[in-house]
Design a protein around this motif. Structure first.
Motif, PDB file in Angstrom:
ATOM      1  N   ASP A  40      44.650 -22.278 -26.682  1.00  0.00           N
ATOM      2  CA  ASP A  40      45.275 -23.025 -25.699  1.00  0.00           C
ATOM      3  C   ASP A  40      44.576 -24.457 -25.919  1.00  0.00           C
TER       4      ASP A  40
ATOM      5  N   GLU B 216      45.397 -27.547 -24.524  1.00  0.00           N
ATOM      6  CA  GLU B 216      45.327 -28.086 -23.419  1.00  0.00           C
ATOM      7  C   GLU B 216      44.415 -27.627 -22.606  1.00  0.00           C
ATOM      8  N   THR B 217      43.841 -26.442 -22.713  1.00  0.00           N
ATOM      9  CA  THR B 217      42.565 -25.948 -21.819  1.00  0.00           C
ATOM     10  C   THR B 217      41.523 -26.491 -22.547  1.00  0.00           C
TER      11      THR B 217
ATOM     12  N   HIS C  70      45.922 -18.781 -31.641  1.00  0.00           N
ATOM     13  CA  HIS C  70      45.817 -18.353 -30.315  1.00  0.00           C
ATOM     14  C   HIS C  70      45.190 -19.108 -29.335  1.00  0.00           C
TER      15      HIS C  70
ATOM     16  N   GLN D  41      43.824 -16.787 -26.312  1.00  0.00           N
ATOM     17  CA  GLN D  41      44.680 -16.064 -25.497  1.00  0.00           C
ATOM     18  C   GLN D  41      44.131 -14.613 -25.288  1.00  0.00           C
TER      19      GLN D  41
END
Length: 368
Positions: free
Chosen positions: A160, A162-163, A158, A293
């Protein structure tokens, strides 16, 4: 004014076995004194004697602690003097460092020969037991790490990415500004260790004199170590000196980076080395809040609780093996301590101090 004192480990009892970073820790020193021979607690006592003799000097002193028992030393580095004093049993049987003078000191001269022989014969079985206990600890640490991998997966799935990559890039661009153009110096150490008393760390000591400290919060698998690896690589590419601190449980993972020229540290500030901001220049970077997430904790609360319980139980079992190894080692060391001539041990300490005085043109013992 007395110089800074830094505390850390050069070895670790880990899921990968007994893991050493001594070659990196000692790299770049002009002279290393290696104390060879079985002395029980004698070498640690000798190092304590040296530490006390140099306490008020303006050198930065590095105290390298025993990974089984942090109360004992297995090495000292005098940073500005570029000198190290190391327990040969902790480093290697045939120490070699490029460009460094190695001075071997025979600690057997501090032992009464007939009593030493008795100790060597009388403790053979205990030495075997200690070896077995260490191996049991390492095997159980590996099982514990696999449980930790299960824990991490909930968050990895979960994350991200890219972040997470953006957070790393923004940190590098904001903080990793080269002071001057040069080749970076990289040193690898352990900030903590799995000792007989459990996890011990020296994060507050190692970061005390730094202007900026970034406390990274998150969960297992939220990308903290990956971020540190990328930042370490970027810092090296930019010519920024970096102290890389490996995880004392999983040496393939990183727990902290210190950039001395930038007076900056960024470190994993979660259990078992959880710390919180206490002064100006401290700040929190919560990668769970930023890159995981929302609701992940809540969605898998029951599964994670079960894994956490298994992890805690397995870790406790691992530490139990180290506790027993320490108990038996203390008995072995008592036998060697009985063979030690304390006057000879002090004389060896004085000899080392005299040699350091000659190398550095100082006079620690000027009044003696």
């Amino acid at each position: 004014m007395a110089g800074l004192e830094k505390n850390y480990f050069a070895r670790g009892n880990t899921a990968a076995g007994l893991y050493t970073l001594y070659d990196s820790v000692l790299k770049g020193l002009d002279t290393v004194f290696v104390i060879n021979g079985r002395t029980g607690s004698g070498t640690s006592e000798l190092l304590n004697e040296l530490a006390e003799a140099w306490r008020q000097t303006d050198w930065t002193k590095h105290y390298i602690h025993d990974a089984l028992d942090q109360e004992r030393l297995e090495g000292i580095i005098l940073e500005e003097a570029r000198i190290g004093i190391i327990d040969g049993n902790a480093w290697s049987a045939d120490p070699v460092l490029e460009g460094t003078e190695i001075r071997i000191l025979d600690a057997r001269q501090t032992q009464r020969e007939e009593l030493l022989e008795e100790a060597e014969i009388g403790t053979k079985q205990q030495e075997l037991e200690i070896g077995t206990l260490y191996q049991n600890a390492y095997d159980t640490f590996l099982i514990t790490l696999r449980i930790h991998d299960e824990w991490e997966k909930f968050y990895i799935d979960h994350l991200d990415r890219e972040t997470a990559n953006r957070i790393t890039s923004e940190f590098a661009d904001h903080y990793l500004i080269p002071v001057r153009s040069k080749k970076a110096s990289i040193t690898r150490r352990f900030l903590g260790a799995a000792t007989w008393q459990g996890a011990v760390d020296y994060v507050p000591n190692l970061t005390a004199d730094l202007r900026t400290r970034i406390f990274v919060k998150g969960r297992p698998g939220s990308g903290k170590s990956t971020m540190f690896k990328k930042l370490a690589k970027e810092a090296e590419a930019r010519g920024i000196d970096t102290e890389i601190y490996h995880c004392g449980f999983d040496p393939n993972s990183l727990d902290m980076l210190i950039f001395p020229e930038l007076s900056l540290a960024i470190f994993d500030s979660t259990a078992p080395h959880e710390h919180f901001p206490v002064r100006e220049g401290d700040s929190i970077l919560d990668v769970y809040e930023l890159a995981i997430q929302p609701g992940t904790d809540e969605a898998y609360a029951d599964e994670i609780a079960g894994i956490r319980a298994r992890y805690t139980s397995s870790m406790k079992k691992s530490i139990g093996f180290l506790t027993e190894a320490k108990r038996i080692r203390d008995e072995v060391w008592e036998a060697y301590d009985a063979a030690t001539d304390q006057a000879a041990l002090k004389a060896l300490a004085v000899d080392i101090i005299r040699q350091v005085e000659a190398l550095t043109n100082t006079s620690t013992l000027a009044n003696e």
